[in-house]
Design an enzyme around this catalytic site. Structure first.
Site, PDB file in Angstrom:
ATOM      1  N   LEU A  55       0.845  -1.198   0.000  1.00 60.12           N
ATOM      2  CA  LEU A  55       0.000   0.000   0.000  1.00 60.12           C
ATOM      3  C   LEU A  55       0.878   1.244   0.000  1.00 60.12           C
ATOM      4  CD1 LEU A  55      -2.947  -0.838   2.413  1.00 60.12           C
ATOM      5  CD2 LEU A  55      -2.510  -1.552   0.066  1.00 60.12           C
ATOM      6  N   GLY A  77       1.140  -5.173   1.157  1.00 59.42           N
ATOM      7  CA  GLY A  77       0.180  -5.171   0.048  1.00 59.42           C
ATOM      8  C   GLY A  77       0.710  -5.890  -1.182  1.00 59.42           C
ATOM      9  N   ASN A 124       4.252  -7.521   6.732  1.00 60.03           N
ATOM     10  CA  ASN A 124       5.126  -6.900   7.735  1.00 60.03           C
ATOM     11  C   ASN A 124       4.461  -5.737   8.467  1.00 60.03           C
ATOM     12  OD1 ASN A 124       5.094  -5.341   5.385  1.00 60.03           O
ATOM     13  ND2 ASN A 124       7.065  -4.413   5.830  1.00 60.03           N
ATOM     14  N   GLU A 125       3.115  -5.658   8.409  1.00 57.58           N
ATOM     15  CA  GLU A 125       2.415  -4.502   8.964  1.00 57.58           C
ATOM     16  C   GLU A 125       2.836  -4.188  10.399  1.00 57.58           C
ATOM     17  OE1 GLU A 125       1.151  -6.619   6.924  1.00 57.58           O
ATOM     18  OE2 GLU A 125      -0.254  -5.644   5.565  1.00 57.58           O
TER      19      GLU A 125
HETATM   20  C1  LIG Z   1      -7.650  -1.675  10.594  1.00 57.74           C
HETATM   21  C2  LIG Z   1      -6.389  -0.994  10.162  1.00 57.74           C
HETATM   22  C3  LIG Z   1      -5.727  -1.696   9.051  1.00 57.74           C
HETATM   23  C4  LIG Z   1      -4.472  -1.008   8.598  1.00 57.74           C
HETATM   24  C5  LIG Z   1      -3.863  -1.850   7.524  1.00 57.74           C
HETATM   25  C6  LIG Z   1      -2.824  -1.168   6.749  1.00 57.74           C
HETATM   26  C7  LIG Z   1      -2.216  -2.138   5.810  1.00 57.74           C
HETATM   27  C8  LIG Z   1      -1.091  -1.871   5.206  1.00 57.74           C
HETATM   28  C9  LIG Z   1      -0.457  -2.788   4.269  1.00 57.74           C
HETATM   29  C10 LIG Z   1       0.712  -2.178   3.546  1.00 57.74           C
HETATM   30  O1  LIG Z   1       0.942  -2.554   2.428  1.00 57.74           O
HETATM   31  S1  LIG Z   1       1.629  -0.968   4.307  1.00 57.74           S
HETATM   32  C11 LIG Z   1       3.047  -0.727   3.253  1.00 57.74           C
HETATM   33  C12 LIG Z   1       4.097  -1.685   3.630  1.00 57.74           C
HETATM   34  N1  LIG Z   1       5.215  -1.587   2.742  1.00 57.74           N
HETATM   35  C13 LIG Z   1       6.457  -1.589   3.170  1.00 57.74           C
HETATM   36  O2  LIG Z   1       6.746  -1.698   4.343  1.00 57.74           O
HETATM   37  C14 LIG Z   1       7.516  -1.454   2.127  1.00 57.74           C
HETATM   38  C15 LIG Z   1       8.386  -0.291   2.400  1.00 57.74           C
HETATM   39  N2  LIG Z   1       9.402  -0.173   1.372  1.00 57.74           N
HETATM   40  C16 LIG Z   1      10.529  -0.907   1.364  1.00 57.74           C
HETATM   41  O3  LIG Z   1      10.781  -1.750   2.177  1.00 57.74           O
HETATM   42  C17 LIG Z   1      11.482  -0.592   0.275  1.00 57.74           C
HETATM   43  O4  LIG Z   1      11.143   0.650  -0.267  1.00 57.74           O
HETATM   44  C18 LIG Z   1      11.533  -1.639  -0.861  1.00 57.74           C
HETATM   45  C19 LIG Z   1      10.153  -1.935  -1.396  1.00 57.74           C
HETATM   46  C20 LIG Z   1      12.181  -2.935  -0.348  1.00 57.74           C
HETATM   47  C21 LIG Z   1      12.409  -1.063  -1.994  1.00 57.74           C
HETATM   48  O5  LIG Z   1      13.650  -0.702  -1.483  1.00 57.74           O
HETATM   49  P1  LIG Z   1      14.589   0.233  -2.342  1.00 57.74           P
HETATM   50  O6  LIG Z   1      15.844   0.406  -1.560  1.00 57.74           O
HETATM   51  O7  LIG Z   1      14.702  -0.279  -3.714  1.00 57.74           O
HETATM   52  O8  LIG Z   1      13.797   1.612  -2.475  1.00 57.74           O
HETATM   53  P2  LIG Z   1      13.609   2.748  -1.354  1.00 57.74           P
HETATM   54  O9  LIG Z   1      14.745   3.723  -1.457  1.00 57.74           O
HETATM   55  O10 LIG Z   1      13.351   2.156  -0.032  1.00 57.74           O
HETATM   56  O11 LIG Z   1      12.266   3.432  -1.839  1.00 57.74           O
HETATM   57  C22 LIG Z   1      12.242   4.310  -2.972  1.00 57.74           C
HETATM   58  C23 LIG Z   1      11.223   5.399  -2.711  1.00 57.74           C
HETATM   59  O12 LIG Z   1       9.943   4.788  -2.584  1.00 57.74           O
HETATM   60  C24 LIG Z   1       9.361   5.161  -1.328  1.00 57.74           C
HETATM   61  N3  LIG Z   1       8.533   4.030  -0.855  1.00 57.74           N
HETATM   62  C25 LIG Z   1       8.915   2.802  -0.561  1.00 57.74           C
HETATM   63  N4  LIG Z   1       7.883   2.038  -0.197  1.00 57.74           N
HETATM   64  C26 LIG Z   1       6.793   2.834  -0.266  1.00 57.74           C
HETATM   65  C27 LIG Z   1       5.414   2.626  -0.005  1.00 57.74           C
HETATM   66  N5  LIG Z   1       4.918   1.421   0.404  1.00 57.74           N
HETATM   67  N6  LIG Z   1       4.593   3.641  -0.165  1.00 57.74           N
HETATM   68  C28 LIG Z   1       5.039   4.858  -0.578  1.00 57.74           C
HETATM   69  N7  LIG Z   1       6.347   5.128  -0.848  1.00 57.74           N
HETATM   70  C29 LIG Z   1       7.209   4.114  -0.688  1.00 57.74           C
HETATM   71  C30 LIG Z   1      10.556   5.406  -0.421  1.00 57.74           C
HETATM   72  O13 LIG Z   1      10.184   6.195   0.678  1.00 57.74           O
HETATM   73  C31 LIG Z   1      11.491   6.104  -1.373  1.00 57.74           C
HETATM   74  O14 LIG Z   1      11.036   7.436  -1.512  1.00 57.74           O
HETATM   75  P3  LIG Z   1      12.094   8.636  -1.671  1.00 57.74           P
HETATM   76  O15 LIG Z   1      11.242   9.843  -1.875  1.00 57.74           O
HETATM   77  O16 LIG Z   1      12.933   8.271  -2.851  1.00 57.74           O
HETATM   78  O17 LIG Z   1      12.898   8.694  -0.401  1.00 57.74           O
END
Ligand SMILES: CCCCCC/C=C/CC(=O)SCCNC(=O)CCNC(=O)[C@H](O)C(C)(C)COP(=O)(O)OP(=O)(O)OC[C@H]1O[C@@H](n2cnc3c(N)ncnc32)[C@H](O)[C@@H]1OP(=O)(O)O
Length: 325
Positions: free
Chosen positions: A131, A176, A200-201
Site C-alpha cells: 500500500l 500489500g 510486515n504490517e
Molecule cells: C484496521 C487498520 C488496518 C491497517 C492496515 C494497513 C495495511 C497496510 C499494508 C501495507 O501494504 S503498508 C506498506 C508496507 N510496505 C512496506 O513496508 C515497504 C516499504 N518499502 C521498502 O521496504 C522498500 O522501499 C523496498 C520496497 C524494499 C524497496 O527498497 P529500495 O531500496 O529499492 O527503495 P527505497 O529507497 O526504499 O524506496 C524508494 C522510494 O519509494 C518510497 N517508498 C517505498 N515504499 C513505499 C510505499 N509502500 N509507499 C510509498 N512510498 C514508498 C521510499 O520512501 C522512497 O522514496 P524517496 O522519496 O525516494 O525517499
C-alpha cells in the site's frame, strides 16, 4: 449492493476507455493504462492468457491511481471471454539483460545505488512495495475512507476472480505486495535472497485487516500466520516456499516461462469445475468482508487517523528515507 457494484463497474469501464489505449504488437495484443500494462498471448478465437505488468515507479506502491487502473484492467480481462488466465508481475527496472520499461532516467538513478567505486549498481527488483504509505499519512479521514474502499475492491475482485490468477514474483513483495500474490491461485517466486515476501504490517506499527489475515491463514495455516503476522516476517524465497507463502521458487530468468507452463496445466482443467471449486473454497472468507465493508472502512479511517498511528508511519517513512547511504 449488486446495483452499487454494477454502477461502480460502469464508471470504471468508462474511465478505462478514456485512460486505456490498445495497440497491436507482433500478433499479440496489449492495452495499457499509465501504471498497468496488459499483454495478451494466443491466437484469436483460441484460449488466451494475459500478463498484467505493474509499472508504478519507483516501487510499484498501490496508490489510489494504481488501484483504479488495476481494477479497470482486471475488469476488461474478466469481460473478455477468450481470456482464461492472468499472470501478475512487475514491469519495474530489473537487472542483467532484462528490459527497463517503466523507468525514466531520473527513476533509474533513484532505483540504483552507488558502489564503493561510485559506479551505479542497480537495486533488486520490486514486485510491489504494498500500500502507498503516502495515501495513509497526513491526509484526511475522507481520503482514508476512499483509499480503503479501493483497497477492499481490489482484494475482493482478485480473491473472487473467475480467472486463473498466477503471480510471477520478480522482486520484493512486502505487505500489500504479498496481498496481491496470495489472492492468486498459484505463486512462483524468483530465487533471489534479496527479495522477501510477507505481511510486515506490525513492523510499521499498524495491523493487517481481518480479511487479509484470513487470506494469509487460508494460505499458510493458522499457527504459521499467527507467528508471521505478530513478527511481521518478510520471508526470503526458500523460507517463503517452506512456509507456503509461495508455491515454487525458480531461477530469476525462468520465472516467466515457468509460470506459463504451470498456467497451461491449470487451463487444462474445465473452467466450470475449477471456478465452482474456487468459489467453494473462498466465498465464506470474502463474504466476511462484504457483509461489513462499510464498518471496515470506518474502522480503517479512524485507526489510521490516530495520532499514535500517524506518528508510527512518520517514523517508518523517515527510516525509509534515511536508509540510503
Ligand atoms: C484496521 C487498520 C488496518 C491497517 C492496515 C494497513 C495495511 C497496510 C499494508 C501495507 O501494504 S503498508 C506498506 C508496507 N510496505 C512496506 O513496508 C515497504 C516499504 N518499502 C521498502 O521496504 C522498500 O522501499 C523496498 C520496497 C524494499 C524497496 O527498497 P529500495 O531500496 O529499492 O527503495 P527505497 O529507497 O526504499 O524506496 C524508494 C522510494 O519509494 C518510497 N517508498 C517505498 N515504499 C513505499 C510505499 N509502500 N509507499 C510509498 N512510498 C514508498 C521510499 O520512501 C522512497 O522514496 P524517496 O522519496 O525516494 O525517499
Amino acid at each position: 449492493m449488486a446495483m452499487a457494484l454494477r454502477a461502480a463497474s460502469r464508471v470504471l469501464l468508462r474511465a478505462g476507455s478514456r485512460l486505456g489505449r490498445r495497440e497491436a504488437v507482433d500478433g499479440a495484443r496489449r492495452f495499457a493504462n499509465k501504471r498497468v500494462l496488459v499483454e495478451t498471448e494466443g491466437a484469436a478465437g483460441a484460449t488466451r492468457i494475459a500478463v498484467m505488468k505493474f509499472r508504478n515507479p519507483p516501487v510499484n506502491s498501490l496508490s489510489l491511481d494504481f488501484l483504479t487502473e488495476f481494477v479497470i484492467s482486471l475488469e476488461k480481462l474478466e469481460n473478455d471471454k477468450s481470456i482464461r488466465g492472468v499472470i501478475l508481475t512487475s514491469d519495474s527496472l530489473k537487472r542483467g539483460n532484462q528490459t527497463k520499461v517503466a523507468a525514466t532516467e531520473k527513476t533509474e538513478e533513484k532505483r540504483a545505488t552507488r558502489d564503493h567505486g561510485g559506479r551505479l549498481q542497480e537495486r533488486p527488483g520490486i514486485f510491489s512495495a504494498g500500500l502507498d504509505l503516502l495515501e495513509m499519512y497526513g491526509r484526511n479521514p475522507a481520503h482514508y475512507a476512499e483509499y480503503w474502499k479501493a483497497v477492499q475492491e481490489l482484494w475482493l475482485r482478485l480473491y473472487l476472480s473467475s480467472l486463473t490468477l498466477m503471480s510471477a514474483i520478480n522482486g520484493a513483495s512486502p505487505a500489500g505486495g504479498c496481498l496481491l500474490a496470495i489472492t492468486c491461485d498459484y505463486r512462483i517466486m524468483a530465487d533471489n535472497p534479496k527479495y522477501t515476501i510477507g505481511l510486515n504490517e506490525s513492523l510499521l506499527g499498524i495491523v493487517a485487516p481481518f480479511w487479509l489475515k484470513d487470506n494469509y491463514v487460508n494460505t499458510i495455516g493458522h499457527r504459521a500466520a499467527e507467528r508471521a503476522l505478530q513478527l511481521g516476517t518478510l520471508f526470503p524465497p526458500a523460507e517463503a516456499l517452506k512456509v507456503g507463502v509461495v508455491d515454487e521458487v525458480v531461477p530469476e530468468d525462468q520465472v516467466h516461462s515457468k509460470t506459463l507452463s504451470v498456467m497451461a496445466k491449470w487451463l487444462a482443467i474445465p473452467d466450470h469445475s475449477r471456478q465452482l471449486t474456487k468459489t467453494m473454497m473462498r466465498k465464506a472468507t470474502a463474504d466476511n468482508l462484504i457483509k461489513q465493508r462499510e464498518a471496515d472502512i470506518q474502522n480503517f479511517a479512524s485507526f489510521i487517523s490516530r495520532d499514535s498511528i500517524q506518528k508510527s508511519l512518520h517514523m517508518y517513512l523517515e527510516k525509509l528515507k534515511h536508509k540510503k547511504g
